[in-house]
Motif scaffolding. Structure first.
Motif, mmCIF file in Angstrom:
data_model
loop_
_atom_site.group_PDB
_atom_site.id
_atom_site.type_symbol
_atom_site.label_atom_id
_atom_site.label_comp_id
_atom_site.label_asym_id
_atom_site.label_seq_id
_atom_site.Cartn_x
_atom_site.Cartn_y
_atom_site.Cartn_z
ATOM 1 N N THR A 40 0.827 -1.209 0.000
ATOM 2 C CA THR A 40 0.000 0.000 0.000
ATOM 3 C C THR A 40 0.859 1.256 0.000
ATOM 4 O O THR A 40 0.595 2.215 -0.749
ATOM 5 N N THR A 42 3.985 1.534 -1.053
ATOM 6 C CA THR A 42 4.679 1.632 -2.346
ATOM 7 C C THR A 42 3.745 2.183 -3.428
ATOM 8 O O THR A 42 4.143 3.037 -4.241
ATOM 9 N N ARG A 43 2.492 1.716 -3.445
ATOM 10 C CA ARG A 43 1.526 2.230 -4.422
ATOM 11 C C ARG A 43 1.262 3.709 -4.190
ATOM 12 O O ARG A 43 1.152 4.502 -5.141
ATOM 13 N N ARG A 46 4.186 5.811 -5.444
ATOM 14 C CA ARG A 46 4.153 5.910 -6.907
ATOM 15 C C ARG A 46 3.107 6.927 -7.357
ATOM 16 O O ARG A 46 3.346 7.714 -8.295
ATOM 17 N N ARG A 47 1.949 6.948 -6.693
ATOM 18 C CA ARG A 47 0.922 7.919 -7.059
ATOM 19 C C ARG A 47 1.321 9.343 -6.711
ATOM 20 O O ARG A 47 1.048 10.279 -7.470
ATOM 21 N N GLY A 100 -2.349 5.300 -1.315
ATOM 22 C CA GLY A 100 -2.217 3.962 -1.879
ATOM 23 C C GLY A 100 -3.286 2.994 -1.442
ATOM 24 O O GLY A 100 -3.203 1.800 -1.805
ATOM 25 N N ASP A 102 -6.839 0.967 -1.268
ATOM 26 C CA ASP A 102 -7.738 0.431 -2.289
ATOM 27 C C ASP A 102 -9.054 1.179 -2.211
ATOM 28 O O ASP A 102 -9.829 0.996 -1.257
#
Length: 561
Positions: A40, A42-43, A46-47, A100, A102
């Motif tokens: 989570t 890491t995502r 990236r965003r 990150g 969901d």
């Protein structure tokens, strides 16, 4: 001969491989659960990096220096503050975890209360049509389960049905047009009368699919379409019915819209067109759009039976041979058109017999556009003259090999006044404006695949080319540029498409040495001489011509050839 047993590695390998795959899947699921926070974060990083890159790209170049200075100042302040780097890392991790996460929301398992009520009312309305007293296990019954009859459904943002799959019993007479029309009318009424619906019947599976159609764009202005010679764009339709799109300018945007293309010429199977509609439905708009497209590669003759001057903008333009408003001009023009069709046929036949290509003047398309010829029919009957529609028999019957195309537009209520030749040879049909389903079926030869509505914008209707399917149609906005009620954007779009205005031969100025001097005005004291002078100096009256002046050059050329 005894069968030898298989090696042990082959007999037990399948079970070991299956056990290994199960262990690997279990290990991956466990690792995913353990590493979920790291995934989570890491995502989210990236965003955040993507958002920062987009911000940097959107920043003008002259402001990037100030932005870099601001970022460097913030980093310096954070580095100098006690526990600043630690707090900055914690804040960054928290922001990454938030970005990150969901964010896919869980969809509800079924419809809400209002949607369920709408589906139940629709189910109860179908019970009298899909039920029988002899059915031991009826699918449709009062107070029955609607979820078995509607296996799939979708709703739009307003809570109305946008798509619905309906099951019906096998004994329903889905092969009869009247039975299907009753079901389609009922579904359209219960789902919303102001929308158009496409209903697809699956006779093999005993199912029908109801789909709400989006309204067609009604504000696409007239423009140059990317088409080949011999192709005419009648309007635009749904993307599900055609497999071709045209690049268009819609306001300030570029878009691809599926068109309804009518093909004319020697190899056309539908060389002539009939347009019917209610007053104000856009029949004259479609005729102007066809005329502007035809002038790119051919000549046009226009006969306006309405007499309202809808085509005054085309008078005197290059390629426009005549624009007639009265009965005499219409008869003369259509008589010349019939003779020109015969001349083209004879010239092309002689060229083929001699083994030569057809002459150039026979290959240039000639378009005959008639608006409301039924008005001339009543005038001709009152004056005892010839009906102009009787002169269309030769262009309609022999126009395809002679590159002559006839387009007739009239009111839907005046279909009985159209001649037999017009109704027989116009296999391409367009109906604009609201009309009953049985009337559309009678004119088009097939029922439309969508449910008709009572209110339609100008230029909306249906089109069918020969034996093809019935398409929804929206005519491009091509208004009269001389009308005060026309918007400036649409007026300028039509004016840009008009060809340059040509000077008729009889209006060419005479040379300077041949011009007569201007006569000296006679005093008003001698009225007798003033009255006698014009009688003595008057030129002989010109002989009246049967063919209009704009058409006469073409007729002379036809006779000399």
């Amino acid at each position: 001969m005894a069968r030898r047993p298989l090696p042990r590695i082959l007999s037990t390998g399948t079970a070991q491989l299956a056990r290994g795959r199960e262990l690997a899947r279990t290990a991956v699921d466990g690792a995913t659960d353990v590493l979920h926070p790291l995934i989570t974060i890491t995502r989210g990083l990236r965003r955040l990096a993507s958002a920062g890159l987009r911000k940097w790209t959107a920043t003008p170049k002259d402001r990037r220096g100030a932005l870099l200075f601001l970022v460097a100042s913030v980093v310096l302040v954070v580095a100098l503050v006690p526990y600043g780097p630690l707090l900055a890392v914690i804040t960054l991790m928290a922001a990454a975890a938030w970005r990150g996460r969901d964010r896919t929301g869980s969809s509800p398992d079924g419809p809400d209360e209002s949607q369920s009520q709408r589906l139940r009312s629709l189910y109860e309305a179908l019970v009298p049509y899909f039920s029988a007293a002899e059915d031991p296990a009826p699918l449709y019954a009062h107070g029955g389960e609607w979820d078995k009859a509607f296996p799939a459904y979708e709703f739009d943002s307003t809570g109305r049905v946008s798509q619905l799959v309906v099951r019906y019993p096998a004994y329903f007479t889905d092969g009869e047009a009247e039975a299907r029309a009753r079901i389609e009318h009922l579904l359209a009424a219960k789902a919303g009368r102001e929308r158009e619906y496409h209903i697809a019947w699956d006779e093999e599976g005993n199912e029908l699919t109801l789909t709400a159609l989006a309204p067609l764009p009604a504000d696409i202005a007239a423009q140059r379409f990317v088409t080949a010679p011999g192709e005419t764009v009648l309007g635009f339709t749904d993307a599900t019915q055609v497999q071709r799109t045209l690049p268009l300018t819609h306001g300030e945007e570029q878009c691809d819209v599926p068109p309804v293309v009518w093909r004319t010429g020697i190899r056309s199977t539908e060389p002539h067109l009939l347009i019917l509609g209610q007053p104000g439905s856009g029949t004259s708009t479609l005729l102007r759009s066809i005329a502007l497209q035809a002038l790119q590669h051919g000549d046009v003759v226009i006969v306006d039976g309405g007499g309202t001057g809808e085509y005054a903008c085309l008078t005197g333009r290059d390629g426009v041979l005549a624009v007639e408003l009265d009965l005499g001009g219409a008869l003369a023009t259509l008589e010349w058109a019939a003779q020109e069709t015969e001349r083209r046929l004879i010239a092309a036949n002689r060229a083929r017999q001699a083994g030569q290509p057809p002459p150039e003047d026979t290959r240039r398309p000639l378009w005959i556009l008639l608006d409301r010829p039924s008005a001339f029919t009543h005038l001709a009957a009152a004056d005892g003259d010839r009906d102009p529609q009787s002169l269309l028999q030769v262009p309609l019957r022999h126009g395809r090999p002679a590159n002559v195309t006839v387009v007739v537009a009239d009111q839907l209520d005046g279909t009985e006044t159209l001649s037999e030749a017009v109704l027989q040879h116009t296999r391409a049909r367009v109906v604009l404006g609201p009309a009953a389903r049985d009337r559309l079926t009678a004119v088009l030869g097939a029922a439309p695949g969508t449910t008709p509505v009572a209110q339609l914008p100008p230029g909306r209707g249906y089109a069918r080319l020969g034996s093809g399917p019935v398409h929804r149609l929206q005519v491009p906005a091509t208004p009269d540029p001389y009308d005060d009620a026309t918007s400036d954007a649409h007026r300028q779009a039509v004016l840009d498409l008009l060809p340059p205005r040509s000077t008729p031969a009889d209006e060419t100025p005479a040379p300077a040495e041949e011009t007569a001097p201007e006569p000296t005005p006679v005093p008003q004291l001698v009225p007798e001489r003033v009255a006698a002078a014009p009688a003595e100096e008057a030129a002989p009256a010109p002989v009246p011509q049967l063919v209009p002046e704009t058409v006469a050059p073409k007729a002379v050329a036809a006779e000399t050839s």
